[in-house]
Structure formats: C-alpha cells, structure tokens
Scaffold this motif. Structure first.
Motif, short mmCIF file in Angstrom:
data_model
loop_
_atom_site.label_atom_id
_atom_site.label_comp_id
_atom_site.label_asym_id
_atom_site.label_seq_id
_atom_site.Cartn_x
_atom_site.Cartn_y
_atom_site.Cartn_z
N ASP A 18 53.36 65.31 -62.74
CA ASP A 18 51.99 65.61 -63.19
C ASP A 18 51.04 65.91 -62.04
N GLY A 19 51.51 65.82 -60.81
CA GLY A 19 50.69 66.18 -59.66
C GLY A 19 49.72 65.12 -59.20
N THR A 20 49.68 63.97 -59.86
CA THR A 20 48.75 62.92 -59.44
C THR A 20 49.24 62.19 -58.19
N ALA A 21 50.52 62.33 -57.89
CA ALA A 21 51.09 61.72 -56.69
C ALA A 21 51.85 62.78 -55.90
N LEU A 22 51.85 62.64 -54.59
CA LEU A 22 52.56 63.55 -53.71
C LEU A 22 53.78 62.86 -53.11
N MET A 23 54.84 63.62 -52.90
CA MET A 23 55.98 63.10 -52.16
C MET A 23 55.64 63.16 -50.68
N ALA A 24 55.70 62.02 -50.00
CA ALA A 24 55.41 61.95 -48.57
C ALA A 24 56.70 61.58 -47.84
N ILE A 25 57.34 62.57 -47.23
CA ILE A 25 58.63 62.36 -46.56
C ILE A 25 58.40 61.72 -45.21
N SER A 26 59.13 60.61 -44.98
CA SER A 26 58.89 59.82 -43.76
C SER A 26 60.04 59.86 -42.77
N GLY A 27 61.15 60.51 -43.11
CA GLY A 27 62.25 60.61 -42.17
C GLY A 27 63.56 60.96 -42.84
N PHE A 28 64.61 61.14 -42.01
CA PHE A 28 65.91 61.49 -42.57
C PHE A 28 67.01 61.18 -41.55
N VAL A 29 68.22 61.00 -42.06
CA VAL A 29 69.42 60.90 -41.24
C VAL A 29 70.46 61.83 -41.84
N ILE A 30 71.36 62.35 -41.00
CA ILE A 30 72.35 63.31 -41.49
C ILE A 30 73.73 62.96 -40.97
N ASP A 31 74.73 63.52 -41.63
CA ASP A 31 76.11 63.38 -41.18
C ASP A 31 76.96 64.47 -41.83
N ASN A 113 71.36 59.34 -34.90
CA ASN A 113 70.10 59.76 -34.29
C ASN A 113 69.06 59.90 -35.41
N PRO A 114 68.50 58.77 -35.89
CA PRO A 114 67.55 58.85 -37.01
C PRO A 114 66.29 59.61 -36.65
N HIS A 115 65.84 60.41 -37.58
CA HIS A 115 64.63 61.20 -37.40
C HIS A 115 63.52 60.54 -38.22
N THR A 116 62.58 59.93 -37.53
CA THR A 116 61.54 59.16 -38.20
C THR A 116 60.17 59.72 -37.87
N PHE A 117 59.34 59.89 -38.89
CA PHE A 117 57.96 60.32 -38.71
C PHE A 117 57.07 59.08 -38.78
N GLU A 118 56.52 58.69 -37.66
CA GLU A 118 55.73 57.47 -37.61
C GLU A 118 54.45 57.60 -38.45
N ALA A 119 54.09 56.51 -39.13
CA ALA A 119 52.86 56.49 -39.93
C ALA A 119 51.66 56.73 -39.03
N PRO A 120 50.67 57.47 -39.51
CA PRO A 120 50.48 57.95 -40.89
C PRO A 120 51.00 59.37 -41.11
N TYR A 121 51.87 59.87 -40.23
CA TYR A 121 52.32 61.26 -40.33
C TYR A 121 53.45 61.40 -41.35
N ARG A 122 53.30 62.38 -42.22
CA ARG A 122 54.28 62.63 -43.26
C ARG A 122 54.35 64.13 -43.58
N LEU A 123 55.46 64.52 -44.18
CA LEU A 123 55.57 65.86 -44.76
C LEU A 123 55.25 65.74 -46.24
N LEU A 124 54.24 66.44 -46.71
CA LEU A 124 53.75 66.28 -48.08
C LEU A 124 54.22 67.43 -48.97
N VAL A 125 54.70 67.06 -50.16
CA VAL A 125 55.19 68.05 -51.12
C VAL A 125 54.56 67.77 -52.47
N THR A 126 54.10 68.84 -53.13
CA THR A 126 53.52 68.74 -54.47
C THR A 126 54.55 69.13 -55.53
N LYS A 127 54.77 68.27 -56.51
CA LYS A 127 55.66 68.54 -57.65
C LYS A 127 57.04 69.05 -57.24
#
Length: 324
Positions: A18-31, A113-127
């Motif tokens: 519904d767009g009232t909340a945003l996804m705020a990505i804070s990090g990732f790990v891969i393999d 090698n974890p990739h972490t975005f320290e607070a308050p920095y985030r990648l924001l996505v709508t819907k």
C-alpha cells in the motif's frame, strides 16, 4: 547478463503493497553453492567458480522488465558491471524509488565478506514486487580436465581465445562492436595501454560475453566442447531489510545513491574503459619494489539537467566502498 525478474515472496510484497512503508535494505551477503544429493548445500571452491561481478535489482516488476529490455539494447549504455549505470538510467526517467541496484566486483574476495550499510544509511524501495540478478561467473573448474594445482587460473582475466574474431578495421569482436566501447583517458592512451584499443587488446571484458569459451576450444574433443563436464551452481544472496514508515523515512534514514565514479581510466562523469592492463615491472625488479600506482579525479555523483546545480558542489558522506 541480467536474468529475467522473479517475484519476491508473497509476504514481502504484502508488507509494502500500500506504499505506507518503504523497504530499507541494510546489507547483504552472497555465495555460490551447489546442491548435494541429500539436498544440503556446500560452497563451491573459489578455484572452481570465479564470480567476476554481480548486481541485484529489487523493485517493481514492471520497472525491472523495462530495465532488462533496456539492458539488451547497447545503445542505452547500460554497463552490466556497474550498478551506477543502472542508477543513471533510473534517474533519467524520474523512476527514483521504484527499484534499486546494488552489488560488487570483489572477485574471490566476495566470500565471508558481509556488505553492511551502517545506520542511518539505507537503500530505499517503494512497493517492491520482484528481484532480478545480473551475473558474470567464470567456470574455472577443470578447464582442461586437470585438477587445481594452487596456481590461479589465467581465465580470471578473460583472455581472448583463438576463437574470438577480432577485426580492428571494422571495430568488432565476433562481428559485433564491443561494449562498452573503448574509452581510456589521455594518460592511458599516451602510455599505449593494450586494453585501450582493439588493435592491441589481449583480454578482458570484451572477450568475456555470456556463453563465450575462454579456453582454446581446439583442446576439446568436439568443436564446441560438447560432452565436456558441466556444472550446476546456485548464486545465493541473502539481504536484510527493515520496514520504515514512508511518512517518517526522511527523518529516520538517509537514502544512499550510486556514484558516478570510480573508474581509474576515466576523468569524466561516469565510467571510461572499465579495465586496463597493469604494466609489468622491469626484469630483475625485486618483488618488494614492484609496485603499480595510478590515480584519476572524477565527479562523485551523476548530475543531470533535472537536478539542482548546487547538488554538483554538495558535500557527501562515503558510507560504503568496495575496491576491485
């Protein structure tokens, strides 16, 4: 190449529908893993699979399908190695927030090698409704039916095999104009760096397209290496995110954006040649003294006509960097 978008889990889609909340990505790990007969997974040895680079796109399915279509058209100059080029394409279409692209090119150093975005920095996505990876993996497992001997594979640098048809007059590799086009800055041209020109090109991304063999296929029993051992691997990315109220997003988080740098072969906004050859030291140079240093100065972010002129001179905070 960019893989066709896949739907996100239903509960994730509903959380932000519904767009009232945003996804705020804070990090990732891969393999890179393979699935065993009993259903368990194990990490593929780094000497068998070289993860040249990767990008994960998350956002609205419609926008991701449009992005994939655009990526197939080289006139759009979407550089499949650089998330920043996708960011540029997004900003040019006023599509901020409809998806994000993030990843890296750390080679074998991606693991543990974890990739972490320290607070308050985030990648924001709508819907967000879908995800789609861009992957470039080189198979170095038994390239000539030999076991790993502790020596790094020469395939990591994407050598141009004898089967590549390079035509400097026509400016083509295998009948197609290489992409990205060659574009070193003046310093690299003056140094006659081999990777700056098709006439002297010996290996690299332009000889490393999807489905291309990096070995001399004359070593195989059949012309196109049919019947040689094949491997099935899985790319595994685990990303973490938070739910942030859209109304409070500007107070609680700082949205990150991709940079227009840092390609040492460029002195302008955006990428240049992307790659270059490191010159060899003179014969007899002690290893401790064999050091290569190069540098460039570039604009840090993409600044188009639609943005305020003042932004081009704004101070920035560097939250995350991954060298290659």
């Amino acid at each position: 190449r960019m893989i066709s978008p896949r739907p996100l889990p239903e509960h994730v889609v509903k959380e932000f529908a519904d767009g009232t909340a945003l996804m705020a990505i804070s990090g990732f790990v891969i393999d890179i893993v393979r699935r065993l007969a009993d259903g368990t997974e194990e990490s593929v040895p780094l000497y068998d699979a070289y993860l040249h680079h990767y990008i994960l796109h998350i956002g609205e399915a419609e926008k991701l399908h449009a992005l994939r279509a655009a990526a197939k058209n080289t006139s759009n100059r979407l550089n499949s190695m650089l998330p920043s080029s996708f960011e540029r394409w997004l900003k040019a279409r006023d599509a901020d927030g409809s998806y994000v692209s993030f990843g890296g090119a750390a080679g074998a150093e991606y693991r543990h090698n974890p990739h972490t975005f320290e607070a308050p920095y985030r990648l924001l996505v709508t819907k967000p409704t879908a995800w789609a990876p861009t992957l470039h993996v080189i198979n170095t497992e038994r390239p000539n039916a030999t076991a790993y001997d502790g020596v790094p594979s020469p395939l990591l640098q994407c050598p141009c095999s004898p089967q590549r048809v390079i035509d400097p007059v026509a400016g083509t590799v295998d009948g197609h104009a290489p992409y990205p086009p060659f574009g070193c800055d003046q310093a690299f041209f003056d140094a006659a760096n081999p990777s700056c020109s098709l006439e002297t090109y010996q290996g690299g991304w332009r000889c490393c397209e999807d489905g291309v063999f990096l070995i001399d296929t004359r070593q195989c029993a059949r012309p196109h290496c049919e019947g040689e051992p094949q491997a099935t691997w899985l790319f595994k990315m685990t990303f973490t995110y938070e739910s942030v109220a859209a109304a409070a997003a500007q107070r609680e988080v700082r949205a990150m954006e991709a940079t227009a740098c840092c390609d040492v072969t460029s002195t302008w906004q955006g990428d240049g040649n992307v790659e270059y050859d490191v010159p060899a030291c003179a014969a007899g140079t002690p290893p401790s003294e064999c050091v290569h240093v190069t540098s460039s100065v570039q604009p840090l972010a993409y600044h188009g006509a639609k943005e305020l002129d003042g932004e081009a001179r704004a101070l920035v905070q560097l939250n995350y960097a991954a060298p290659h």
